[in-house]
Design a protein around this motif. Sequence first.
Motif, short mmCIF file in Angstrom:
data_model
loop_
_atom_site.label_atom_id
_atom_site.label_comp_id
_atom_site.label_asym_id
_atom_site.label_seq_id
_atom_site.Cartn_x
_atom_site.Cartn_y
_atom_site.Cartn_z
N ARG A 101 40.36 43.18 44.79
CA ARG A 101 39.38 42.64 44.64
C ARG A 101 38.65 42.09 46.16
NH1 ARG A 101 36.88 40.42 40.37
NH2 ARG A 101 37.36 37.95 41.38
N GLN A 102 39.52 41.17 46.28
CA GLN A 102 38.90 40.27 47.37
C GLN A 102 39.25 40.42 48.52
OE1 GLN A 102 39.83 36.39 46.19
NE2 GLN A 102 38.37 36.38 44.64
N GLU A 103 40.37 41.40 48.96
CA GLU A 103 40.70 41.96 50.13
C GLU A 103 39.99 42.88 51.53
OE1 GLU A 103 44.32 45.09 51.49
OE2 GLU A 103 43.73 45.40 49.63
N PRO A 104 38.68 43.27 50.42
CA PRO A 104 38.52 44.04 49.32
C PRO A 104 39.25 45.74 49.74
CG PRO A 104 37.07 44.18 51.16
CD PRO A 104 38.06 43.42 51.77
N ASP A 105 39.71 45.91 48.26
CA ASP A 105 40.24 47.41 48.78
C ASP A 105 39.38 48.06 46.90
OD1 ASP A 105 41.43 49.60 47.93
OD2 ASP A 105 43.42 48.40 48.48
N PRO A 106 38.55 48.41 46.76
CA PRO A 106 38.13 47.95 45.02
C PRO A 106 39.28 49.77 44.40
CG PRO A 106 36.48 48.88 46.79
CD PRO A 106 37.49 48.51 47.45
N GLY A 107 39.44 50.45 45.03
CA GLY A 107 39.92 51.53 44.56
C GLY A 107 41.82 51.04 43.78
N ASN A 108 42.25 50.03 44.64
CA ASN A 108 43.43 49.52 44.42
C ASN A 108 43.32 48.44 43.30
OD1 ASN A 108 46.21 49.23 44.28
ND2 ASN A 108 46.28 48.54 46.51
N ALA A 109 42.09 47.09 43.23
CA ALA A 109 41.11 46.46 42.63
C ALA A 109 41.47 47.28 41.14
CB ALA A 109 40.61 45.37 42.55
N ALA A 110 41.30 48.40 41.07
CA ALA A 110 40.63 48.85 39.70
C ALA A 110 41.80 49.49 39.61
CB ALA A 110 39.73 50.60 39.99
N TYR A 111 43.05 50.17 39.99
CA TYR A 111 44.16 50.60 39.75
C TYR A 111 45.26 48.74 39.04
CZ TYR A 111 49.23 50.72 39.52
OH TYR A 111 50.61 50.99 38.84
N TRP A 112 45.15 48.50 38.89
CA TRP A 112 45.30 46.68 38.80
C TRP A 112 44.49 46.76 37.07
CZ3 TRP A 112 50.18 45.86 38.97
CH2 TRP A 112 51.55 46.15 40.21
N PHE A 113 43.28 46.45 37.63
CA PHE A 113 42.53 46.38 35.97
C PHE A 113 43.03 47.85 34.98
CE2 PHE A 113 39.48 43.63 39.00
CZ PHE A 113 39.69 42.40 37.61
N ARG A 114 43.27 48.73 35.13
CA ARG A 114 43.89 49.86 34.52
C ARG A 114 45.15 49.07 33.84
NH1 ARG A 114 41.17 52.97 37.90
NH2 ARG A 114 42.76 53.35 38.99
N ARG A 115 46.03 48.54 34.61
CA ARG A 115 46.77 47.40 33.94
C ARG A 115 47.01 46.75 32.81
NH1 ARG A 115 52.25 48.79 37.65
NH2 ARG A 115 52.94 47.86 35.77
N VAL A 116 46.24 45.76 33.21
CA VAL A 116 45.68 45.03 32.80
C VAL A 116 45.16 45.19 31.27
CG1 VAL A 116 44.38 43.05 32.26
CG2 VAL A 116 44.84 43.46 34.52
N GLY A 117 44.45 45.72 31.04
CA GLY A 117 43.46 46.58 29.96
C GLY A 117 42.77 45.50 29.07
N GLN A 118 42.69 45.03 28.56
CA GLN A 118 41.71 44.05 27.75
C GLN A 118 43.04 42.92 27.91
OE1 GLN A 118 39.27 44.24 26.98
NE2 GLN A 118 38.84 45.82 27.38
N HIS A 119 42.23 41.45 28.98
CA HIS A 119 42.81 40.62 28.61
C HIS A 119 42.20 39.06 27.26
CE1 HIS A 119 44.61 36.94 31.10
NE2 HIS A 119 45.65 37.30 31.44
N PRO A 120 42.95 38.51 27.38
CA PRO A 120 41.84 37.12 26.29
C PRO A 120 41.06 36.32 27.23
CG PRO A 120 44.38 37.54 25.98
CD PRO A 120 44.51 38.38 27.05
#
Length: 183
Positions: free
Chosen positions: A95-114
């Motif tokens: 997200r800070q790179e910024p590469d919003p598409g790649n950030a979204a990919y990794w957030f999908r992998r995170v799922g719901q976080h505590p």
Amino acid sequence: MDFDPTKYGPEVARILAMDGNGQQCAPLVCGPCRSQEARRTLTAHKSANLFPGVREPEAPMAGLWLYFSCFEEAHNLIDDPKTHDGEFWHAILHRQEPDPGNAAYWFRRVGQHPVFPKLAAAAKEILKLYPGAEFRTGRWDPYAFVQFCERARLQPGSAQEKAAMEIQRAEWQLLFDYSARPQ
């Protein structure tokens, strides 16, 4: 959040004291590493030594690198994350790179976080300080925050940029606290 760097040991507290004790707002786009002293110090430490008993000590170590805006070092360390915490740090990096598409990919992998519920509450409070900053609150939505940051970085000095940076700081503090504690 009441962030206390001493909770993570004297060496982590010493490292964070090099730039604001974990209170510094990071830019929305990583720039050059903000502290050569921090770079030298972090280079000299192994993740497992700074974060004993942590399932993936590279996760909070990547968080320290990111705190000082050292994108390459953080990315190299967390390029192949083993936990959702590591994936979360990896998503923030992109997200800070910024590469919003790649950030979204990794957030999908995170799922719901505590940390998401606390982050949503923090964002709601921060946004009260910045009328005109457009971001819906409620349940934390990392994809919406990626887009919020994208819009904010195009508006230097705006309420949106300031809110995004403060929310990002809260995110860093919450995730660092969560990922740096032994599980």
